[in-house]
Design an enzyme around this catalytic site. Sequence first.
Site, short mmCIF file in Angstrom:
data_model
loop_
_atom_site.label_atom_id
_atom_site.label_comp_id
_atom_site.label_asym_id
_atom_site.label_seq_id
_atom_site.Cartn_x
_atom_site.Cartn_y
_atom_site.Cartn_z
N HIS A 427 0.81 -1.21 0.00
CA HIS A 427 0.00 0.00 0.00
C HIS A 427 0.85 1.27 0.00
CE1 HIS A 427 0.58 1.01 4.33
NE2 HIS A 427 0.63 -0.29 4.51
N CYS A 446 2.64 -4.93 6.95
CA CYS A 446 2.36 -4.74 5.52
C CYS A 446 3.54 -4.05 4.83
CB CYS A 446 1.08 -3.94 5.33
SG CYS A 446 -0.42 -4.87 5.72
#
Length: 535
Positions: A427, A446
């Site tokens: 992301h 992440c």
Amino acid sequence: MLSVFRTSTSILLTACFAATATMANTTSDAAPDTAFQMAVAENVPNASGIAEFYRINGFSPIWVGDAPEHAQRRAALIKALSNTDLHGLPAASYDVQALLDQMQNARSVRDLGAVEAELTRVFVEYADDLYAGALRPAKIDEGLVRKVERRSAAEHLQGIDTHGATYLDQLAPQSVQYRALMKQKLALETLVDQGGWGPTVPVAKLEHGDTSPNVLKLRNRLVSMGYLNPTASPGFDDGLLAAVRAFQTAHGLEPDGVAGQGTITELNRPASDRLKAVYVALERERWLPRERGPRHILVNQTDFSAKIVDDGLVTFETRAVIGKNIKDRRSPEFSDQMEHMVINPSWYVPRSIITKEYLPKLQANPGAVGHIEITDRRGRQVNRGAVDFTQFTARNFPFAMRQPPSKGNALGLVKFMFPNKYNIYLHDTPQKSLFAREVRAFSHGCIRLAQPFDFAYALLARQEEDPKAFFQRVLRTGKETKVDLEQSVPVHLIYRTAYIGPKGEVQYRRDVYNRDRKIWDALQKAGVVLPDVQG
């Protein structure tokens, strides 16, 4: 090591091989009814699948028959087992000499049944180790969640039975990376045996224009490592500056040309340390899927990078941030399929963050983390002022939390999804300054991308005539929008402290999570041994 095939040994065994072949081939019954078959059945482990293979195969010998193919298989297996060190496998596990002794001492059909069983057992172990790795990742580190593609014992036996000796050549990964790592392993073993790279360099800052004995030591070290041609210059000149930068680039350091503490620490690592990293890299390469995908995404956590690879060539690369080096935040290693992206994403706060980080703040001040919406089970926003957060614990907290789409959203303006049980994805991020750091381990697990828009354009280029215009049009709506990829893209989250770059250059990275140290320790316990000399 191939002495078992000497003429004298062949004379001793020929009669037994012939008798074995005749007796084994006179029956097609599943149950053993000859001395050879009984010996095979008694000496193979039932739970391994080997016994079932022989029952289906009518107990026909793979190794100890008198046909040319049997001799070829035997010779090829002994040769392969004698060269396991080429792959960084624990040679002692296969005990080639014990096999040779057992073969040479065989005097009866029953003896040959035992030889057949032992050759098969060792072959299956070797084939499994070379095809999918000698270690089981999940037993080494909780972040090693990769599912390794393994073949069953029956598949390996069918392979050698059908394809003969050529099957052994197909077991190791056929990737360019694996072959290049094997070559580097041999070069480092020779180097270590010769004493390594020589004297280390004192840890003191050295930069362009300096003149001192330490500069000479720095120069000599870089010459011995191949980054600089020999020269009599006593100072930190342009040539030495270029060599320092080349070394820094090859080791994931900021290429500023200054030999500071970080650079000299890496420079002083002994060749044996680099050799260990290559051994580990070979094992890790065996864990990866054989088919990576013509187009795939490769995230090397130790390199803090994300790449798109098309037909073996890197077509896009960006800096990345990975999980922080603390428990529950380290990024795991696995492969999956990227299915879609979400433009203008909401951030649905993971339960672990809610209970560990946000609940204590809300208990102290209900107005805390005001940029996050608190929602009930039906997704309705909760009035903070009407809730006594002190009555809840991490176990019974009944609410969810969501950050709506915005430039300040924790996920930035786009996320890339490959749905998995670890809740890991790629992301954007509003924290752009972190990409300037040399070591970029800051996230909750992440992978954050420095150039997420360009990454999106590259992915969309195969399904949109103008991927940039399409992306920007959706972005301007400000609405959370899911965009499916017409063709899913394999994603491989790897962790490689030694690898070969696109131009054949050797690259080394720091062991951010100490995972490679654990893998090396496990390889040592399995029997892998390095040369004694350190340097």
